[in-house]
Scaffold this motif. Structure first.
Motif, PDB file in Angstrom:
ATOM      1  N   ARG A  54     -51.717  -8.124 -18.567  1.00  0.00           N
ATOM      2  CA  ARG A  54     -51.240  -8.923 -17.431  1.00  0.00           C
ATOM      3  C   ARG A  54     -50.669 -10.254 -17.900  1.00  0.00           C
ATOM      4  O   ARG A  54     -49.653 -10.718 -17.393  1.00  0.00           O
TER       5      ARG A  54
ATOM      6  N   ARG B 136     -46.840 -11.424 -17.350  1.00  0.00           N
ATOM      7  CA  ARG B 136     -46.432 -12.676 -16.704  1.00  0.00           C
ATOM      8  C   ARG B 136     -45.510 -13.483 -17.613  1.00  0.00           C
ATOM      9  O   ARG B 136     -44.517 -14.057 -17.156  1.00  0.00           O
TER      10      ARG B 136
ATOM     11  N   THR C 179     -41.567 -14.506 -16.846  1.00  0.00           N
ATOM     12  CA  THR C 179     -41.100 -15.892 -16.921  1.00  0.00           C
ATOM     13  C   THR C 179     -39.891 -16.013 -17.831  1.00  0.00           C
ATOM     14  O   THR C 179     -38.899 -16.679 -17.503  1.00  0.00           O
TER      15      THR C 179
END
Length: 221
Positions: A174, A178, A182
């Motif tokens: 995870r 993320r 980004t």
């Protein structure tokens, strides 16, 4: 999760423990405590069992033990043990020498849980262990097979709920996902700005051609 189980003990008396998964590590850890050298002998030892390693740090009669996945290496588990030892001594002081079994468990098991999570999943944990430096005795720790140390006639079976490792892998996945999202978002923003600039230049050149000059004289009479 790299570190799955941990305990703090005085001799063979367990004062606090915590397990991040369903496992029989507690019973094996207690057997290890019984086999350690005299309680006044400081030591750093590791015992392997299947894909897991029990790391032990004994200082001034206080033993801190953890079970970690073998992929965690030695620097992070021993940095964890050092941190737990310091916190435990700082919190309870002289009470350690007379405490009853599990008398510190209600309070300190939460500390074990938090630090296990940190040293298992936080990228800064590896940096912290490097800053502290691997102690000479840790680098020289020999990893022995636990069956040999416990001198059992039959092979000792360590049971570990595999979902713990799956949860650790999910946590790392995870974080990586993320970070990837980004990076891709910023890349798209930069691409969009570049396209706008290119289109603006193209439109200006076209207007300059149609309006007979860079100052667009025929279009702004």
């Amino acid at each position: 999760m790299a570190i799955l189980y941990a305990l703090v003990a005085r001799g063979s008396v367990v004062l606090s423990e915590f397990s991040a998964t369903s496992t029989n590590a507690s019973s094996i850890a207690k057997q290890i405590l019984e086999k350690l050298p005299g309680k006044d002998v400081d030591s750093h030892v590791s015992y392997s069992q299947d894909r897991y390693v029990f790391h032990v740090k004994r200082t001034d009669g206080l033993t801190v033990l953890c079970m970690a996945d073998e992929t965690a290496g030695r620097s992070i588990p021993f940095a964890f043990l050092e941190e737990i030892h310091q916190r435990f001594v700082r919190t309870y002081g002289r009470a350690i020498h007379s405490a009853q079994a599990y008398s510190m468990n209600d309070e300190f098991s939460r500390v074990l849980s938090q630090q296990m999570e940190y040293y298992s999943n936080d990228p800064n944990a590896d940096r912290v262990s490097r800053i502290k430096g691997e102690m000479t005795q840790v680098r020289n720790v020999m990893i022995e097979n636990i069956d040999k140390v416990l001198d059992r006639g039959e092979r000792l079976e360590l049971l570990v709920d595999k979902t713990a490792n799956m949860q650790g892998n999910t946590f790392r996945f995870r974080k990586q996902a993320r970070r990837f999202r980004t990076v891709m978002w910023w890349r798209n923003v930069k691409l969009t700005i570049a396209l706008i600039l290119v289109l603006s230049v193209v439109v200006y050149i076209a207007m300059a051609f149609v309006c007979h000059g860079p100052s667009l004289p025929s279009c702004f009479k």
